[in-house]
Design an enzyme around this catalytic site. Structure first.
Site, mmCIF file in Angstrom:
data_model
loop_
_atom_site.group_PDB
_atom_site.id
_atom_site.type_symbol
_atom_site.label_atom_id
_atom_site.label_comp_id
_atom_site.label_asym_id
_atom_site.label_seq_id
_atom_site.Cartn_x
_atom_site.Cartn_y
_atom_site.Cartn_z
ATOM 1 C CG ASP A 107 -1.940 -1.105 1.239
ATOM 2 O OD1 ASP A 107 -1.543 -2.245 0.919
ATOM 3 O OD2 ASP A 107 -3.102 -0.859 1.599
ATOM 4 C CD GLU A 162 -6.416 0.508 0.432
ATOM 5 O OE1 GLU A 162 -7.605 0.434 0.140
ATOM 6 O OE2 GLU A 162 -5.975 0.207 1.556
ATOM 7 C CG ASN A 163 -4.012 3.559 1.757
ATOM 8 O OD1 ASN A 163 -3.596 2.409 1.757
ATOM 9 N ND2 ASN A 163 -5.156 3.897 2.299
ATOM 10 C CG HIS A 223 -9.199 3.480 1.686
ATOM 11 N ND1 HIS A 223 -10.136 3.988 2.563
ATOM 12 C CD2 HIS A 223 -8.299 2.825 2.455
ATOM 13 C CE1 HIS A 223 -9.810 3.657 3.808
ATOM 14 N NE2 HIS A 223 -8.694 2.942 3.763
ATOM 15 C CG HIS A 228 -6.909 -4.559 0.009
ATOM 16 N ND1 HIS A 228 -5.684 -3.938 -0.056
ATOM 17 C CD2 HIS A 228 -7.711 -3.726 0.704
ATOM 18 C CE1 HIS A 228 -5.757 -2.777 0.553
ATOM 19 N NE2 HIS A 228 -6.975 -2.627 1.039
ATOM 20 C CG HIS A 255 -6.693 -3.743 4.387
ATOM 21 N ND1 HIS A 255 -7.302 -2.530 4.120
ATOM 22 C CD2 HIS A 255 -7.199 -4.144 5.596
ATOM 23 C CE1 HIS A 255 -8.140 -2.235 5.114
ATOM 24 N NE2 HIS A 255 -8.088 -3.190 6.019
HETATM 25 FE FE LIG Z 1 -4.219 0.541 2.646
HETATM 26 FE FE LIG Z 2 -7.262 -1.129 2.550
#
Ligand SMILES: [Fe+2]
Ligand SMILES: [Fe+2]
Length: 271
Positions: A8, A39-40, A68, A151, A176
């Site tokens: 991530d 995702e971040n 996300h 995830h 995740h």
């Molecule tokens: Fe994440």
């Molecule tokens: Fe996540």
């Protein structure tokens, strides 16, 4: 052949270390294909079209996401139009994006990448087990190398997916939690497995966010801005070696790059 999954990517520090070090790392580690969980990447939550472009330009071949995913709604058309960015395959059929794709590695091998979301301690989604069965039935038989980004929150959930897919895919790698687990292994059927490949971003943090802010909200229940932290930036991921003929994994190891370790490094003089 050799595949890297980058954990991530959190905020600007995470994007920066990837863009600065990936070209040198691909060369140093002789990596043929790079998958990254993004995702971040947009200020800690979601991904924007410009970050998608930036990561691909930096040498990422395929971007996976997670819970996300739609935080930045402007990414939806990109998820529809581009084949190098995925949504979880067990999202509803009407959710924008594709759950799997096939990308070409630099050694010429076609690699299937599959994104799945866990259900334990997470927002309810469709069954990841039946979703992955559907995906595996769709992937062309000649595509032997298959990588799953699972995830999820619970280690047990991830272990179950590893065992479920053992012998059917090249690797089941978790994302995740933002915390690297030390359980990398090759399962009896030839599938590489690890519960979580970790986080790419500031490690002087709570999962990438400022410690003081998360602490204050936790202790007082007063909302604060969970800004992305800045200290101790690392790129964390996992490298899987695979036999392109059989799709079986032949090796798995964790990879950690510190900020500045590779940025600006001259190209290695390897053959
Ligand atoms: Fe994440
Ligand atoms: Fe996540």
């Amino acid at each position: 052949m050799r595949i890297l999954l980058i954990g991530d990517i959190v905020g600007k520090p995470g994007v920066k270390i990837v863009t600065e070090s990936l070209a040198a790392m691909r060369q140093r580690e002789r990596i043929d294909l790079v998958i990254a969980n993004g995702e971040n990447s947009a200020d800690g939550s979601g991904i924007s079209p410009s970050i998608h472009k930036k990561l691909i330009a930096a040498g990422v071949d395929c971007i996976t996401l997670g819970d996300h995913i739609y935080r930045r709604s402007e990414i939806a058309p990109v998820l529809e139009s581009e084949a190098n960015i995925l949504r979880p395959a067990n999202y509803p059929a009407a959710a924008p994006g594709h759950g799997w794709t096939v990308v070409k590695a630099s050694d010429g091998t076609s690699v299937a990448v599959i994104s799945l979301l866990g259900r334990v301690f997470m927002r309810p989604v469709d069954c990841p087990w039946s979703a992955v069965d559907r995906v595996l039935a769709e992937i062309p038989a000649e595509v032997k190398v298959r990588i799953v980004d699972f995830h999820g929150e619970a280690t047990s959930d991830k272990q179950l997916m590893g065992r479920y897919l053992d012998g059917k895919v090249t690797a089941v790698l978790g994302t995740h939690t933002h915390v690297t687990t030390a359980d990398e292994q090759i399962l009896p059927g030839g599938t590489a497995f690890q519960c979580d490949v970790g986080m790419t971003g500031p490690h002087e943090s709570i999962l990438g966010r400022r410690i003081d802010r998360v602490m204050e909200t936790t202790l007082t229940f007063q909302p604060t801005q969970f800004d992305v932290a800045t200290g101790d930036v690392r790129l964390c991921g996992t490298v899987v070696d695979a036999d392109p003929q059989s799709g079986r994994a032949t090796g798995i190891r964790r990879l950690k790059v510190m900020e500045g370790e590779l940025g600006g490094m001259p190209p290695a003089s390897e053959p």
